[in-house]
Write a protein that holds these residues in place. Structure first.
Motif, mmCIF file in Angstrom:
data_model
loop_
_atom_site.group_PDB
_atom_site.id
_atom_site.type_symbol
_atom_site.label_atom_id
_atom_site.label_comp_id
_atom_site.label_asym_id
_atom_site.label_seq_id
_atom_site.Cartn_x
_atom_site.Cartn_y
_atom_site.Cartn_z
ATOM 1 N N LEU A 85 2.521 1.656 -3.606
ATOM 2 C CA LEU A 85 1.694 2.011 -4.549
ATOM 3 C C LEU A 85 1.317 3.473 -4.390
ATOM 4 O O LEU A 85 0.871 4.292 -5.278
ATOM 5 N N ALA A 86 0.991 3.922 -3.353
ATOM 6 C CA ALA A 86 0.484 5.532 -2.857
ATOM 7 C C ALA A 86 1.480 6.181 -3.367
ATOM 8 O O ALA A 86 1.430 7.411 -4.051
ATOM 9 N N ALA B 299 0.817 -1.260 0.120
ATOM 10 C CA ALA B 299 -0.021 0.076 0.129
ATOM 11 C C ALA B 299 0.896 1.348 -0.082
ATOM 12 O O ALA B 299 0.750 2.183 -0.730
ATOM 13 N N ALA C 106 -7.245 0.911 -6.323
ATOM 14 C CA ALA C 106 -7.257 0.904 -4.934
ATOM 15 C C ALA C 106 -7.150 -0.403 -4.329
ATOM 16 O O ALA C 106 -6.425 -0.737 -3.443
ATOM 17 N N ASP D 79 -3.761 -2.511 -3.243
ATOM 18 C CA ASP D 79 -3.096 -2.260 -1.863
ATOM 19 C C ASP D 79 -2.942 -3.384 -1.132
ATOM 20 O O ASP D 79 -1.867 -3.561 -0.453
ATOM 21 N N THR D 80 -3.836 -4.361 -1.038
ATOM 22 C CA THR D 80 -3.963 -5.423 -0.284
ATOM 23 C C THR D 80 -3.618 -6.826 -1.088
ATOM 24 O O THR D 80 -3.583 -7.757 -0.654
#
Length: 130
Positions: free
Chosen positions: A19-20, A16, A31, A34-35
């Motif tokens: 990627l942010a 996460a 989104a 992220d996981t």
């Protein structure tokens, strides 16, 4: 047939967070990635950027350990102007990312700066100085 470069792979300690960082540089990453243990973004040129968690890498290479002793790969993002190099650097460092080299006018004719991604990989920001 000749092999062609299709993707650049990065190993993320924290998916996460990684990627942010790259979303702030304009990469379109969903989104829900992220996981996920694996994520991809396709650039306008068709080149893909891939992220895998350390656990994913160890699932097929149990002896893998994070590299030490400096970078072996660098990513470089072209900005539209020297002012954009400065503003993107300022935005990223204000968001808590570590600046490595503050913006400067390089002898090779570019405005240049380097920020570290969450895994310590140097990411260059550059634009023609003229």
């Amino acid at each position: 047939m000749t092999p062609r470069l299709d993707a650049i792979g990065l190993v993320a300690a924290d998916m996460a967070a990684s990627l942010a960082f790259y979303r702030r540089l304009g990469l379109d990453i969903p989104a829900e990635a992220d996981t996920a243990p694996h994520a991809e973004a396709t650039l306008p040129s068709g080149l893909r950027v891939l992220w895998d968690t350390e656990e994913t890498i160890r699932s097929f290479d149990p002896s893998w350990t994070p590299p030490t002793g400096g970078e072996r790969l660098g990513l470089a993002f072209l900005c539209d102007s020297p002012a954009e190099v400065d503003s993107v650097y300022a935005e990223l460092t204000a968001a808590g990312y570590q600046g490595h080299l503050k913006p400067w006018d390089a002898v090779w004719g570019q405005r240049y700066a380097v920020v570290l991604d969450p895994d310590g990989c140097g990411v260059s920001l550059f634009a023609d100085a003229s």
